[in-house]
Design a protein around this motif. Sequence first.
Motif, PDB file in Angstrom:
ATOM      1  N   GLN A   1      31.142  25.022   7.503  1.00 42.60           N
ATOM      2  CA  GLN A   1      30.616  26.216   8.151  1.00 42.60           C
ATOM      3  C   GLN A   1      31.765  27.066   8.670  1.00 42.60           C
ATOM      4  OE1 GLN A   1      27.431  26.882   8.173  1.00 42.60           O
ATOM      5  NE2 GLN A   1      27.359  28.700   9.487  1.00 42.60           N
ATOM      6  N   VAL A   2      31.730  28.348   8.386  1.00 39.79           N
ATOM      7  CA  VAL A   2      32.742  29.287   8.844  1.00 39.79           C
ATOM      8  C   VAL A   2      32.116  30.227   9.863  1.00 39.79           C
ATOM      9  CG1 VAL A   2      34.325  31.132   8.191  1.00 39.79           C
ATOM     10  CG2 VAL A   2      33.992  29.172   6.661  1.00 39.79           C
ATOM     11  N   LYS A   3      32.730  30.305  11.017  1.00 45.03           N
ATOM     12  CA  LYS A   3      32.259  31.235  12.041  1.00 45.03           C
ATOM     13  C   LYS A   3      33.140  32.478  12.038  1.00 45.03           C
ATOM     14  CE  LYS A   3      31.112  31.560  16.954  1.00 45.03           C
ATOM     15  NZ  LYS A   3      31.119  30.859  18.270  1.00 45.03           N
ATOM     16  N   LEU A   4      32.503  33.642  12.055  1.00 41.95           N
ATOM     17  CA  LEU A   4      33.218  34.912  12.038  1.00 41.95           C
ATOM     18  C   LEU A   4      32.923  35.635  13.355  1.00 41.95           C
ATOM     19  CD1 LEU A   4      32.298  36.018   8.395  1.00 41.95           C
ATOM     20  CD2 LEU A   4      34.411  34.914   9.161  1.00 41.95           C
ATOM     21  N   VAL A   5      33.977  36.006  14.076  1.00 38.16           N
ATOM     22  CA  VAL A   5      33.830  36.656  15.374  1.00 38.16           C
ATOM     23  C   VAL A   5      34.553  37.993  15.343  1.00 38.16           C
ATOM     24  CG1 VAL A   5      34.235  36.500  17.839  1.00 38.16           C
ATOM     25  CG2 VAL A   5      33.675  34.437  16.541  1.00 38.16           C
ATOM     26  N   GLU A   6      33.797  39.050  15.627  1.00 40.13           N
ATOM     27  CA  GLU A   6      34.347  40.396  15.570  1.00 40.13           C
ATOM     28  C   GLU A   6      34.774  40.896  16.940  1.00 40.13           C
ATOM     29  OE1 GLU A   6      30.936  41.725  12.376  1.00 40.13           O
ATOM     30  OE2 GLU A   6      31.221  42.752  14.289  1.00 40.13           O
ATOM     31  N   SER A   7      35.617  41.914  16.906  1.00 38.43           N
ATOM     32  CA  SER A   7      35.968  42.643  18.117  1.00 38.43           C
ATOM     33  C   SER A   7      36.399  44.049  17.710  1.00 38.43           C
ATOM     34  CB  SER A   7      37.089  41.934  18.877  1.00 38.43           C
ATOM     35  OG  SER A   7      38.245  41.827  18.074  1.00 38.43           O
ATOM     36  N   GLY A   8      36.365  44.969  18.666  1.00 36.96           N
ATOM     37  CA  GLY A   8      36.894  46.299  18.423  1.00 36.96           C
ATOM     38  C   GLY A   8      35.883  47.409  18.286  1.00 36.96           C
ATOM     39  N   GLY A   9      34.600  47.106  18.319  1.00 32.16           N
ATOM     40  CA  GLY A   9      33.617  48.176  18.235  1.00 32.16           C
ATOM     41  C   GLY A   9      33.566  48.982  19.520  1.00 32.16           C
ATOM     42  N   GLY A  10      32.792  50.080  19.493  1.00 33.47           N
ATOM     43  CA  GLY A  10      32.662  50.895  20.691  1.00 33.47           C
ATOM     44  C   GLY A  10      32.228  52.297  20.378  1.00 33.47           C
ATOM     45  N   LEU A  11      32.444  53.175  21.373  1.00 33.30           N
ATOM     46  CA  LEU A  11      32.059  54.581  21.276  1.00 33.30           C
ATOM     47  C   LEU A  11      33.310  55.429  21.105  1.00 33.30           C
ATOM     48  CD1 LEU A  11      29.985  56.904  21.632  1.00 33.30           C
ATOM     49  CD2 LEU A  11      30.395  56.726  24.101  1.00 33.30           C
ATOM     50  N   VAL A  12      33.277  56.341  20.146  1.00 28.44           N
ATOM     51  CA  VAL A  12      34.424  57.208  19.892  1.00 28.44           C
ATOM     52  C   VAL A  12      33.913  58.586  19.489  1.00 28.44           C
ATOM     53  CG1 VAL A  12      34.602  56.523  17.465  1.00 28.44           C
ATOM     54  CG2 VAL A  12      36.641  57.353  18.658  1.00 28.44           C
ATOM     55  N   GLN A  13      34.689  59.604  19.770  1.00 28.21           N
ATOM     56  CA  GLN A  13      34.313  60.948  19.358  1.00 28.21           C
ATOM     57  C   GLN A  13      34.640  61.171  17.882  1.00 28.21           C
ATOM     58  OE1 GLN A  13      36.294  63.696  22.042  1.00 28.21           O
ATOM     59  NE2 GLN A  13      34.499  63.735  23.382  1.00 28.21           N
ATOM     60  N   ALA A  14      33.920  62.087  17.282  1.00 25.22           N
ATOM     61  CA  ALA A  14      34.179  62.426  15.887  1.00 25.22           C
ATOM     62  C   ALA A  14      35.648  62.831  15.711  1.00 25.22           C
ATOM     63  CB  ALA A  14      33.264  63.562  15.445  1.00 25.22           C
ATOM     64  N   GLY A  15      36.236  62.338  14.626  1.00 24.92           N
ATOM     65  CA  GLY A  15      37.651  62.588  14.375  1.00 24.92           C
ATOM     66  C   GLY A  15      38.561  61.507  14.923  1.00 24.92           C
ATOM     67  N   GLY A  16      38.018  60.633  15.737  1.00 23.84           N
ATOM     68  CA  GLY A  16      38.809  59.573  16.345  1.00 23.84           C
ATOM     69  C   GLY A  16      38.961  58.365  15.440  1.00 23.84           C
ATOM     70  N   SER A  17      39.573  57.313  16.010  1.00 28.02           N
ATOM     71  CA  SER A  17      39.859  56.098  15.246  1.00 28.02           C
ATOM     72  C   SER A  17      39.426  54.865  16.016  1.00 28.02           C
ATOM     73  CB  SER A  17      41.366  56.002  14.957  1.00 28.02           C
ATOM     74  OG  SER A  17      41.815  57.082  14.170  1.00 28.02           O
ATOM     75  N   LEU A  18      39.112  53.832  15.275  1.00 25.80           N
ATOM     76  CA  LEU A  18      38.835  52.514  15.824  1.00 25.80           C
ATOM     77  C   LEU A  18      39.374  51.475  14.843  1.00 25.80           C
ATOM     78  CD1 LEU A  18      35.126  52.558  17.106  1.00 25.80           C
ATOM     79  CD2 LEU A  18      37.175  52.289  18.504  1.00 25.80           C
ATOM     80  N   ARG A  19      39.733  50.309  15.369  1.00 28.99           N
ATOM     81  CA  ARG A  19      40.103  49.208  14.493  1.00 28.99           C
ATOM     82  C   ARG A  19      39.230  48.009  14.823  1.00 28.99           C
ATOM     83  NH1 ARG A  19      45.681  45.747  13.518  1.00 28.99           N
ATOM     84  NH2 ARG A  19      45.104  44.815  15.540  1.00 28.99           N
ATOM     85  N   LEU A  20      38.521  47.531  13.825  1.00 33.14           N
ATOM     86  CA  LEU A  20      37.716  46.327  13.965  1.00 33.14           C
ATOM     87  C   LEU A  20      38.530  45.116  13.507  1.00 33.14           C
ATOM     88  CD1 LEU A  20      34.281  47.525  12.519  1.00 33.14           C
ATOM     89  CD2 LEU A  20      35.155  47.717  14.860  1.00 33.14           C
ATOM     90  N   SER A  21      38.330  44.010  14.189  1.00 38.62           N
ATOM     91  CA  SER A  21      38.959  42.748  13.813  1.00 38.62           C
ATOM     92  C   SER A  21      37.876  41.701  13.614  1.00 38.62           C
ATOM     93  CB  SER A  21      39.932  42.268  14.888  1.00 38.62           C
ATOM     94  OG  SER A  21      40.941  43.213  15.131  1.00 38.62           O
ATOM     95  N   CYS A  22      38.138  40.771  12.726  1.00 42.34           N
ATOM     96  CA  CYS A  22      37.188  39.685  12.477  1.00 42.34           C
ATOM     97  C   CYS A  22      38.001  38.407  12.278  1.00 42.34           C
ATOM     98  CB  CYS A  22      36.346  39.990  11.247  1.00 42.34           C
ATOM     99  SG  CYS A  22      35.235  38.665  10.757  1.00 42.34           S
ATOM    100  N   ALA A  23      37.854  37.473  13.207  1.00 46.08           N
ATOM    101  CA  ALA A  23      38.584  36.215  13.147  1.00 46.08           C
ATOM    102  C   ALA A  23      37.688  35.123  12.561  1.00 46.08           C
ATOM    103  CB  ALA A  23      39.057  35.813  14.537  1.00 46.08           C
ATOM    104  N   ALA A  24      38.242  34.367  11.639  1.00 40.10           N
ATOM    105  CA  ALA A  24      37.477  33.322  10.959  1.00 40.10           C
ATOM    106  C   ALA A  24      37.924  31.940  11.413  1.00 40.10           C
ATOM    107  CB  ALA A  24      37.662  33.445   9.457  1.00 40.10           C
ATOM    108  N   SER A  25      36.954  31.052  11.613  1.00 32.45           N
ATOM    109  CA  SER A  25      37.242  29.682  12.065  1.00 32.45           C
ATOM    110  C   SER A  25      37.349  28.738  10.875  1.00 32.45           C
ATOM    111  CB  SER A  25      36.141  29.198  13.005  1.00 32.45           C
ATOM    112  OG  SER A  25      34.919  29.128  12.278  1.00 32.45           O
ATOM    113  N   THR A  26      38.349  28.951  10.046  1.00 28.28           N
ATOM    114  CA  THR A  26      38.551  28.083   8.897  1.00 28.28           C
ATOM    115  C   THR A  26      40.032  28.010   8.568  1.00 28.28           C
ATOM    116  OG1 THR A  26      38.151  27.755   6.538  1.00 28.28           O
ATOM    117  CG2 THR A  26      38.114  30.023   7.331  1.00 28.28           C
ATOM    118  N   ARG A  27      40.484  26.812   8.169  1.00 28.93           N
ATOM    119  CA  ARG A  27      41.885  26.639   7.795  1.00 28.93           C
ATOM    120  C   ARG A  27      42.158  27.148   6.393  1.00 28.93           C
ATOM    121  NH1 ARG A  27      43.075  20.473  10.061  1.00 28.93           N
ATOM    122  NH2 ARG A  27      42.628  20.918  12.265  1.00 28.93           N
ATOM    123  N   THR A  28      41.078  27.428   5.653  1.00 32.89           N
ATOM    124  CA  THR A  28      41.230  27.899   4.275  1.00 32.89           C
ATOM    125  C   THR A  28      40.888  29.382   4.157  1.00 32.89           C
ATOM    126  OG1 THR A  28      38.970  27.197   3.749  1.00 32.89           O
ATOM    127  CG2 THR A  28      40.743  25.624   3.322  1.00 32.89           C
TER     128      THR A  28
END
Length: 123
Positions: free
Chosen positions: A1-28
């Motif tokens: 079983q692989v668990k995926l945990v995200e971060s980085g979402g939110g509210l931004v104005q048009a034209g702006g930037s965001l970076r999403l991250s997703c960490a996986a719980s697997t050695r492979t």
Amino acid sequence: QVKLVESGGGLVQAGGSLRLSCAASTRTFSSYAMAWFRQAPGKEREFVAAINWSNGRTSYADSVKGRFTISRDNAKNTVYLQMNSLKPEDTAVYYCAANPRGSSLYVANYDYCSQGTQVTVSS
């Protein structure tokens, strides 16, 4: 079983930037193709971007091409989605997904999917 945990979402104005991250719980992690999907209210989940495990080849939906960049850091078991020049129509819940068999445009082909993170772009 692989668990995926995200971060980085939110509210931004048009034209702006965001970076999403997703960490996986697997050695492979390095043997999984990774992708991002999104789902806006009242719409089906749609493909955003994918990155293969073998050669790092990337693919993008036409709607985000040139604005979004998918990347991965196998040492950190993490995949990223850099989103620039955001538009109100990018507003959605974003999901990351993992597939040991390679990249696909279809979320049903991915074995694992995260809980989702909200991205809201105001006009």
